[in-house]
Design an enzyme around this catalytic site. Structure first.
Site, PDB file in Angstrom:
ATOM      1  N   TYR A  93      36.035  34.463  61.873  1.00 13.88           N
ATOM      2  CA  TYR A  93      35.635  34.663  63.272  1.00 13.88           C
ATOM      3  C   TYR A  93      35.260  33.358  63.966  1.00 13.88           C
ATOM      4  CZ  TYR A  93      35.978  39.689  63.137  1.00 13.88           C
ATOM      5  OH  TYR A  93      36.481  40.949  63.072  1.00 13.88           O
ATOM      6  N   GLU A 189      33.632  47.677  32.398  1.00 18.62           N
ATOM      7  CA  GLU A 189      34.599  47.642  33.505  1.00 18.62           C
ATOM      8  C   GLU A 189      34.202  48.561  34.651  1.00 18.62           C
ATOM      9  OE1 GLU A 189      38.707  48.414  32.465  1.00 18.62           O
ATOM     10  OE2 GLU A 189      39.186  49.094  34.469  1.00 18.62           O
ATOM     11  N   ASP A 241      39.009  49.282  29.795  1.00 20.21           N
ATOM     12  CA  ASP A 241      40.056  50.254  29.462  1.00 20.21           C
ATOM     13  C   ASP A 241      41.099  49.569  28.587  1.00 20.21           C
ATOM     14  OD1 ASP A 241      38.754  51.966  31.107  1.00 20.21           O
ATOM     15  OD2 ASP A 241      40.213  51.889  32.752  1.00 20.21           O
TER      16      ASP A 241
END
Lengths: 357, 557
Positions: A93, A189, A241
């Site tokens: 910005y 995770e 995982d």
């Protein structure tokens, strides 16, 4: 790490100015930030950037990006000198005041920011830019010593006192102090798994510190655990995982760093981390329940085996993490942790703690 | 003619069924004599009265256009044949919303008094049907059909004033058509002496030395737009740069189309038919009507490109005696002769008989009406379809801000300089444009559609006999030879356009780069000032030096 970046910025700018006045086209040389330009240091345990650089010479075609890069450097200098910070979005910005040189999309300003960061081989926090995302959640036997931003007085944060909630890792972790008697750090995770372990009071039972990464760990998260583990000399275990994303993106980034932050991986990785979770081989060995692998996962696995220096390392120390072969969709893949929690995932986590050391 | 009869029988059967179920009455059958009494010749005019859509009078809007078109076609043809640069005045006056008065005046050679009634009051009377020559009109139907349409819808006769020279008196006729006999019926016939006219807009008075004026009152509606009379007049001006056209629209607005070519187009030549373009039926008819005494001299005399030796060869290969009389051949061996003609190797028909507009005048014509940045035109060499020479010309106008950029291109189709306004999609020209690959020239084109670009695309076919798909002459038939030539012409102008567009892109790119330098160098100055704290003077010096360095390197690129 804490060396000011301002002299570096001035030096580059000076070089540019001198080239211009000599009627030469100035150029800036950026390290290439990608996995193709890192090597895996087996002994030190992290990705180190290699020497390849791209040169951005100021020509008619690059004048816009060049101007934006210099203005980004000027913004950084101002932030650092005034001890201020700006998020990536805020920097975007700010550029809206640059008339013609403004960025049209935040991705453009992010890229330029990443380039500047790599140019000076610093962390973007040192440039005064901070990320927007959260660093990660912590629960367990740990007291974090932080400072009151206004008074500078030390604050002790007891991570056992958050009930069913958690302590949130701040963006800047360099000056934090730690007190702990925990035996290990368990990095998880998913936020879901983290909450379940908190609910079961696992950190009490196992005398540990639980950290939730929420996907690929942020730099702050990596740096926080690295400092904690280094300072307190406690082991780190990562529970992800057993799929290609968990292993080759999350675990690898956590342990050895990423291509994008190649110039600072040395500080933003946790080489002592050890894998805790299901390997592809486990699925075969223990005949675990699975669900079909998505095409994108197969691609990711293939890509990692082909291009990721971590999985190509000379010693192949993490052999157990390598896929023994590239899985195919028919192959069925390792279930993700929640699907396995009763049968295997937690069992392994618990049995690990009882047998540890 | 048997139809009313059948109806009557059907009605009888109906009545029978509706009545008591008593024994059916015997069906009344007619004898051959009864039928013979009903059989009679149908006059051409009567036929067209019933089938006026075939001639382009199917709707009131189209009727107005067709009427103007027929009058203008005749006027231009007459001027050109007489070697006069055409000056046309087209006036359309609104009498009521459904009734208009059309007047077309030319500066042509005029028409001799005796011919006027026949030309304007008899269908299929004309000078062009029996010849093979590039001309606007072909059949001799047009203007008399318009007159008949006017007579049918308003009851008003067609009015003609004509003067053949400065010393000759002008004549004024009012003619009606006896539709049964296809005969003109002059209602009034006046000798005017001098012919004074008043300009409809300026009121200026003048005397006409020679020329013809046709005036009709018809039932019609007037619409603006490309498919209207306005579009027709404008496009006529484009394709006839040698004509000066003044057009006063029904709303009183006057459009002036100036002459941009000071010379008449090359006069087209009349040719005999080429043997390869002939059908068996026509051959039979020609064999019957010829004055030649044997078939060898018949072939040589009636066709183009058949020399004496070639004629002998044809007759021999047909297995006919050289001295056979043509009518006899027509009866017995015409088919053998026809096949021998088709098999014979003949020179292509003469092609210098056509009169193209020419690429320069194509561009001049377009420039007159279309404001654009780029113009290109091509005029192909003549080619042949079915024994008829023809020639394709294409031109385009591109860009310039006035043409809509995101719409399909505007197609202008012309046949022998006459604009074709209807049945665009059925026309070989449109089909060729659609099947051409415009992307090659940097122009967008959706599959199976006209290209999308700020462009006007003009295609002209000139031929001694333009093959139209229907009598109303709105679409050119897709003969493979014609489609091929159109495509080659389109590719030619397309390539020229492609070069222009690519050059434009390069220039735009260079301009963009130049503006890049202007835009972004100040920011480099600002950033260096912020970082290094240099003063304004030094900042300006840095910017100026850098700008100079980049400008020089850009020019060397």
């Amino acid at each position: 790490m804490s060396e000011s970046v301002v002299p570096k910025i001035k030096k580059e700018a000076k070089g540019v100015e001198e080239s211009i006045l000599k009627r030469k086209k100035p150029s800036l040389r950026f390290p290439i930030r990608s996995l193709a330009n890192v090597r895996y240091l087996e002994k030190e345990g992290y990705f180190e950037i290699r020497g390849r650089k791209k040169e951005r010479t100021l020509t008619v075609n690059t004048v816009k990006t060049f101007a934006q890069t210099l203005r980004m450097m000027a913004l950084s200098k101002t932030l650092v000198e005034t001890d201020d910070i700006a998020t990536k979005r805020e920097a975007y910005y700010v550029s809206k005041n640059w008339d013609e040189a403004r960025f049209l999309e935040q991705t453009e300003s992010d890229t330029v920011m990443d380039d500047v960061e790599a140019l000076f081989e610093v962390n973007r926090e040192q440039l005064g830019f901070v990320p927007e995302e959260k660093g990660g959640d912590v629960a367990g036997n740990l007291i974090v010593i932080d400072k009151d931003p206004n008074t500078g007085k030390a604050i002790r944060i007891d991570c056992t006192k958050f009930g069913s909630g958690a302590y949130s890792i701040p963006i800047s972790v360099e000056d934090l102090g730690f007190e702990t008697k925990a035996k290990f750090i368990l990095v998880i995770e998913t936020a879901g798994m983290f909450q379940r372990l908190v609910k079961h009071g696992y950190w009490k039972k196992a005398n540990c510190i639980l950290v939730s990464m929420g996907g690929v760990p942020t730099r702050a998260c990596r740096r926080f655990i690295r400092r904690l583990a280094d300072v307190k000399k406690i082991p780190v275990y990562v529970f992800v995982d057993g799929d290609p994303y968990g292993i080759s993106n999350i675990y690898r980034t956590f342990k050895v760093g990423s291509g994008n932050a190649a110039h600072i991986n040395e500080f933003f990785c946790v080489p002592q981390a050890r894998f805790l979770g299901i390997t592809p081989q486990d699925i075969i060995d223990y005949k675990l329940p699975t669900h079909p692998l998505k095409e994108v996962d197969v691609k990711r696995a293939k890509d990692a085996l082909k291009n990721d220096p971590f999985f190509l390392g000379p010693g192949r120390a993490r052999l157990e993490l390598r896929y023994r072969r590239v899985p195919t969709p028919e192959d069925r893949t390792p279930g993700e942790i929640p699907a396995l929690r009763k049968d295997f995932g937690l069992v392994r986590a618990y049995s690990f703690t009882s047998s540890h050391r | 003619m048997a139809q009313p009869q059948l109806k009557r029988i059907a009605r009888k059967e109906k009545l029978g069924r509706a009545g008591k179920k008593a024994a059916p009455k015997p069906v009344v059958r007619l004898t051959a004599h009864d039928l013979a009494a009903r059989q009679r010749e149908i006059s051409v005019s009567e036929f067209f009265t019933k089938n006026r859509h075939l001639l382009g009078f199917d709707s009131p809007a189209k009727a107005l256009l067709t009427t103007v078109k027929e009058a203008v076609d005749n006027a231009l043809d007459a001027c050109e044949e007489a070697g006069i640069l055409p000056d046309l005045l087209i006036e359309i006056g609104e009498i009521s919303e459904t009734r208009y008065r059309v007047a077309v005046q030319d500066n042509g050679p005029g028409i001799v008094k005796a011919q006027i009634p026949k030309i304007f009051g008899q269908l299929l009377y004309g000078s062009k049907f029996h010849t093979l020559r590039q001309a606007r009109g072909q059949q001799g139907i047009g203007i008399s059909a318009a007159g008949m349409y006017g007579q049918l819808t308003t009851g008003k006769p067609i009015r003609i004033i004509s003067k053949t020279g400065p010393t000759k008196p002008a004549h004024e006729f009012e003619i009606q058509i006896d539709t049964k006999r296809n005969q003109p019926v002059p209602v009034s016939d006046r000798e005017l002496g001098d012919w004074h006219v008043v300009d409809p807009t300026t009121g200026e008075k003048s005397t006409v030395e020679h020329g013809t004026k046709v005036e009709l009152e018809i039932e019609a509606t007037y619409k603006k737009g490309r498919h209207s009379v306005d579009g027709y007049v404008e496009q006529t001006a484009i394709a006839n740069p040698h004509a000066k056209v003044s057009y006063v629209a029904p709303d009183g607005e006057r459009h002036e189309y100036a002459r941009v070519a000071g010379e008449l187009p090359k006069a087209p030549l009349e040719i005999k038919p080429h043997p390869h373009g002939i059908e068996l039926g026509i051959l039979l008819k020609m064999l019957h009507e010829t004055k030649a005494r044997n078939i060898t001299s018949f072939l040589h005399a009636e066709f183009s490109r058949v020399s004496g030796p070639v004629a002998e060869e044809i007759v021999k290969s047909a297995g006919l005696p050289l001295s056979m009389s043509p009518p006899k051949a027509a009866r017995e061996q015409a088919e053998a002769l026809y096949n021998a003609i088709q098999a014979a190797k003949l020179m292509a028909p003469q092609s210098n008989v056509l009169s193209p507009i020419g690429d320069e005048l194509l561009i001049e014509g377009l420039k007159k009406q279309v404001t654009a940045d780029f113009y290109a035109a091509t005029s192909r060499s003549p080619a042949v379809y079915r024994g008829n020479p023809f020639l394709i010309e294409a031109a385009l106008a591109y860009g310039g801000g006035q043409l809509p950029a995101d719409e399909l291109v505007t197609m202008l189709r012309f046949a022998n300089r006459v604009p074709l306004l209807y049945q665009q999609s059925a026309c070989a020209i449109t089909k060729s444009v659609v099947s051409n690959t415009w992307k090659n020239y940097g122009i967008q084109q959706a599959r199976g559609a006209l290209p999308t670009a700020p462009m006007v695309l003009m295609v002209h076919i000139a031929s001694v006999w333009v093959p139209f798909t229907s009598e109303s002459k709105e679409a050119v038939a897709s003969y493979p030879e014609i489609v091929k030539e159109i495509k080659l012409a389109l590719q030619d102008v397309g390539r020229k356009l492609g070069l222009y567009i690519r050059r434009g892109l390069r220039e735009a790119d260079a301009e963009k780069k130049a503006s890049y330098i202007e835009k972004y160098i100040p920011h480099i100055g600002i950033a260096l000032q912020e970082i290094l704290g240099i003063d304004d003077k030094r900042k300006e010096k840095v910017c100026a030096t850098l700008k100079d360095t980049l400008e020089r390197s850009r020019k060397n690129e």
